[in-house]
Design an enzyme around this catalytic site. Structure first.
Site, PDB file in Angstrom:
ATOM      1  N   LYS A 114      -4.921 -10.022  -6.798  1.00 37.16           N
ATOM      2  CA  LYS A 114      -6.070 -10.200  -5.915  1.00 37.16           C
ATOM      3  C   LYS A 114      -7.225  -9.293  -6.361  1.00 37.16           C
ATOM      4  O   LYS A 114      -6.992  -8.163  -6.771  1.00 37.16           O
ATOM      5  CB  LYS A 114      -5.617  -9.797  -4.509  1.00 37.16           C
ATOM      6  CG  LYS A 114      -6.481 -10.229  -3.381  1.00 37.16           C
ATOM      7  CD  LYS A 114      -5.862  -9.808  -2.062  1.00 37.16           C
ATOM      8  CE  LYS A 114      -5.936  -8.299  -1.882  1.00 37.16           C
ATOM      9  NZ  LYS A 114      -5.538  -7.831  -0.548  1.00 37.16           N
ATOM     10  N   LYS A 147     -10.809  -3.734  -3.775  1.00 39.02           N
ATOM     11  CA  LYS A 147     -11.710  -2.583  -3.827  1.00 39.02           C
ATOM     12  C   LYS A 147     -11.087  -1.456  -4.614  1.00 39.02           C
ATOM     13  O   LYS A 147     -11.782  -0.601  -5.142  1.00 39.02           O
ATOM     14  CB  LYS A 147     -11.986  -2.071  -2.411  1.00 39.02           C
ATOM     15  CG  LYS A 147     -12.738  -3.024  -1.518  1.00 39.02           C
ATOM     16  CD  LYS A 147     -12.851  -2.420  -0.111  1.00 39.02           C
ATOM     17  CE  LYS A 147     -13.404  -3.424   0.889  1.00 39.02           C
ATOM     18  NZ  LYS A 147     -12.785  -3.325   2.198  1.00 39.02           N
ATOM     19  N   LYS A 189       0.819  -1.222   0.000  1.00 38.06           N
ATOM     20  CA  LYS A 189       0.000   0.000   0.000  1.00 38.06           C
ATOM     21  C   LYS A 189       0.844   1.260   0.000  1.00 38.06           C
ATOM     22  O   LYS A 189       0.470   2.262  -0.592  1.00 38.06           O
ATOM     23  CB  LYS A 189      -0.970   0.002   1.194  1.00 38.06           C
ATOM     24  CG  LYS A 189      -2.109  -0.984   1.005  1.00 38.06           C
ATOM     25  CD  LYS A 189      -3.273  -0.700   1.935  1.00 38.06           C
ATOM     26  CE  LYS A 189      -4.419  -1.650   1.663  1.00 38.06           C
ATOM     27  NZ  LYS A 189      -5.463  -1.644   2.654  1.00 38.06           N
TER      28      LYS A 189
HETATM   29  P1  TYM Z   1     -10.688  -5.765   4.063  1.00 41.07           P
HETATM   30  O1  TYM Z   1     -11.694  -4.697   4.291  1.00 41.07           O
HETATM   31  O2  TYM Z   1      -9.596  -5.497   3.088  1.00 41.07           O
HETATM   32  O3  TYM Z   1     -11.397  -7.080   3.616  1.00 41.07           O
HETATM   33  C1  TYM Z   1     -12.485  -7.641   4.374  1.00 41.07           C
HETATM   34  C2  TYM Z   1     -12.418  -9.146   4.343  1.00 41.07           C
HETATM   35  O4  TYM Z   1     -12.454  -9.608   2.991  1.00 41.07           O
HETATM   36  C3  TYM Z   1     -11.354 -10.476   2.749  1.00 41.07           C
HETATM   37  N1  TYM Z   1     -10.901 -10.292   1.359  1.00 41.07           N
HETATM   38  C4  TYM Z   1     -10.775 -11.287   0.473  1.00 41.07           C
HETATM   39  N2  TYM Z   1     -10.986 -12.607   0.583  1.00 41.07           N
HETATM   40  C5  TYM Z   1     -10.782 -13.350  -0.531  1.00 41.07           C
HETATM   41  N3  TYM Z   1     -10.369 -12.833  -1.717  1.00 41.07           N
HETATM   42  C6  TYM Z   1     -10.146 -11.512  -1.864  1.00 41.07           C
HETATM   43  N4  TYM Z   1      -9.770 -11.020  -3.023  1.00 41.07           N
HETATM   44  C7  TYM Z   1     -10.336 -10.672  -0.729  1.00 41.07           C
HETATM   45  N5  TYM Z   1     -10.219  -9.344  -0.517  1.00 41.07           N
HETATM   46  C8  TYM Z   1     -10.563  -9.134   0.770  1.00 41.07           C
HETATM   47  C9  TYM Z   1     -10.291 -10.039   3.733  1.00 41.07           C
HETATM   48  O5  TYM Z   1      -9.359 -11.066   3.982  1.00 41.07           O
HETATM   49  C10 TYM Z   1     -11.107  -9.701   4.943  1.00 41.07           C
HETATM   50  O6  TYM Z   1     -11.410 -10.857   5.689  1.00 41.07           O
HETATM   51  N6  TYM Z   1      -7.621  -5.549   8.003  1.00 41.07           N
HETATM   52  C11 TYM Z   1      -8.899  -6.032   7.547  1.00 41.07           C
HETATM   53  C12 TYM Z   1     -10.067  -5.536   8.360  1.00 41.07           C
HETATM   54  C13 TYM Z   1      -9.907  -5.724   9.839  1.00 41.07           C
HETATM   55  C14 TYM Z   1     -10.065  -6.931  10.551  1.00 41.07           C
HETATM   56  C15 TYM Z   1      -9.853  -6.605  11.898  1.00 41.07           C
HETATM   57  C16 TYM Z   1     -10.353  -8.236  10.151  1.00 41.07           C
HETATM   58  C17 TYM Z   1      -9.624  -4.748  10.733  1.00 41.07           C
HETATM   59  N7  TYM Z   1      -9.592  -5.295  11.987  1.00 41.07           N
HETATM   60  C18 TYM Z   1      -9.901  -7.590  12.901  1.00 41.07           C
HETATM   61  C19 TYM Z   1     -10.426  -9.203  11.160  1.00 41.07           C
HETATM   62  C20 TYM Z   1     -10.181  -8.873  12.497  1.00 41.07           C
HETATM   63  C21 TYM Z   1      -9.110  -5.553   6.113  1.00 41.07           C
HETATM   64  O7  TYM Z   1      -8.535  -4.584   5.668  1.00 41.07           O
HETATM   65  O8  TYM Z   1     -10.052  -6.228   5.450  1.00 41.07           O
END
Ligand code: TYM
Length: 336
Positions: free
Chosen positions: A198, A201, A115
């Site tokens: 991947k 968003k 990032k």
């Molecule tokens: P975020 O918002 O990027 O994504 C949310 C969830 O979606 C999953 N994900 C995917 N799974 C499969 N294929 C993909 N291409 C893909 N893109 C995203 C992510 O693995 C995630 O589960 N840091 C985290 C948010 C967070 C969090 C937490 C998660 C903050 N605190 C505590 C668990 C526990 C994030 O940026 O997810």
């Protein structure tokens, strides 16, 4: 609620374009888990601030992610649904844990490197410290399980390390070491334009992803246009794994139909992409169309959404506050 042996915490950033990867890697699994665990699902708005956000959009997207959780089948009575900034304990515990996180651990985080890119010196401190806040999210509730997509694995390992560092420094068994739950056929959904990237968003091409709010026609069109090769689908996983784009579509198909990879492949082996994409579009539209429609209905009633979040914040705070008080006591912070 005290500290049950089986507590889940997970979250999604309200940063727009909620997509099929978020659904299959995370939210769909949460729906299945909510009956066997005490679940807390967060909309992590503080995390979203690690990149510039338009305030109006951030508000709207926080409601949109909430709607997506509920529309996908998460029961807001059974589970706690709230947005992170309504529970001050996240930021507080984040600071406390940052005081026991060596820079060396953070320097290993690949997501920061991706990032921040080449502009490392211009990246914010928040982006760098992000994984510590994520550890705080989980540990604030003494969560034992964290269902996420594959890309969060490294952050979860860090959360375990931080929990262990706290317990060792103070000679306590306070924080459980949270277990990642990474399962299903689509733990890493790839871009529809490039099977080595991947689905995300932030990809500039909307054709790279299927958004949870896409209408049926758009979903079908994106699948039809998804990059593929010209060979029919193979009949072994070994051959499939050599073809990134084909493997991605089969994995999506498997996840949507609740099949194992090999079962899904057995069903579609030998098909041409024109036929397979039609079938995939059909199952995608059936599932996502229903969720998208329900999301629209819920988003038309922001009063309801805000009510869910408000009640969720009260319930989350009720768990967080006593945990944080104990942390203060353990660390020697006076609470006169
Ligand atoms: P975020 O918002 O990027 O994504 C949310 C969830 O979606 C999953 N994900 C995917 N799974 C499969 N294929 C993909 N291409 C893909 N893109 C995203 C992510 O693995 C995630 O589960 N840091 C985290 C948010 C967070 C969090 C937490 C998660 C903050 N605190 C505590 C668990 C526990 C994030 O940026 O997810």
């Amino acid at each position: 609620m005290g500290s049950p042996a089986n507590r889940i915490f997970s979250g999604v950033q309200p940063t727009g374009n909620l997509h099929l990867g978020n659904y299959l890697g995370a939210i769909r699994n949460w729906v299945a888990l909510q009956t066997s665990y005490d679940c807390i699902f967060c909309i992590v708005d503080l995390h979203a601030l690690t990149q510039p956000q338009d305030p109006k959009q951030l508000l709207a997207q926080t409601r949109e992610v909430t709607a997506a959780y509920i529309a996908a089948g998460i029961d807001p009575e059974r589970c706690i649904i709230f947005n992170q900034s309504t529970v001050p304990g996240h930021a507080e515990l984040g600071w406390l844990l940052s005081c026991m996180t060596p820079l060396g651990w953070l320097n290993r985080m690949t997501q920061f490197k991706e990032k921040a890119g080449k502009q490392r010196d211009n990246a914010g401190l928040g982006l760098y410290a992000y994984p510590v806040l994520m550890a705080a999210d989980i540990l604030l509730y003494k969560a034992t399980h964290v269902p996420v997509g594959e890309d969060q694995k490294q952050h979860l390992e860090l959360s375990r390390d931080i929990a262990g560092a706290f317990n060792r420094r103070y000679g306590v068994e306070f924080f459980p070491l949270p277990e990642p739950q990474i399962f299903g056929a689509a733990t890493r959904v790839m871009s529809l334009r490039d099977g080595t990237k991947k689905m995300s968003k932030s990809d500039t091409s909307d054709y790279s992803r299927i958004n949870m709010t896409d209408d049926a026609e758009t979903v079908a069109l994106k699948i039809r246009k998804a990059r593929t090769d010209s060979e029919p689908l193979p009949d072994t996983l070994e051959a499939l794994d050599k073809r990134a784009e084909a493997a991605n579509l089969v994995d999506i198909y498997a996840a949507l139909t609740d099949l194992k990879r090999e079962e899904a492949l057995a069903r579609v082996a030998g098909q041409n992409f024109s036929k397979f994409k039609e079938d995939l579009a059909e199952v995608s539209v059936a599932i996502l169309g229903k969720i998208g429609g329900e999301m629209q209905r819920l988003m038309a009633d922001p009063g309801y959404i805000d009510g869910v979040l408000k009640r969720g914040a009260e319930r989350a705070n009720a768990i967080a506050r006593p945990h944080l008080a104990e942390v203060f006591d353990i660390m020697g912070l006076l609470r006169p």
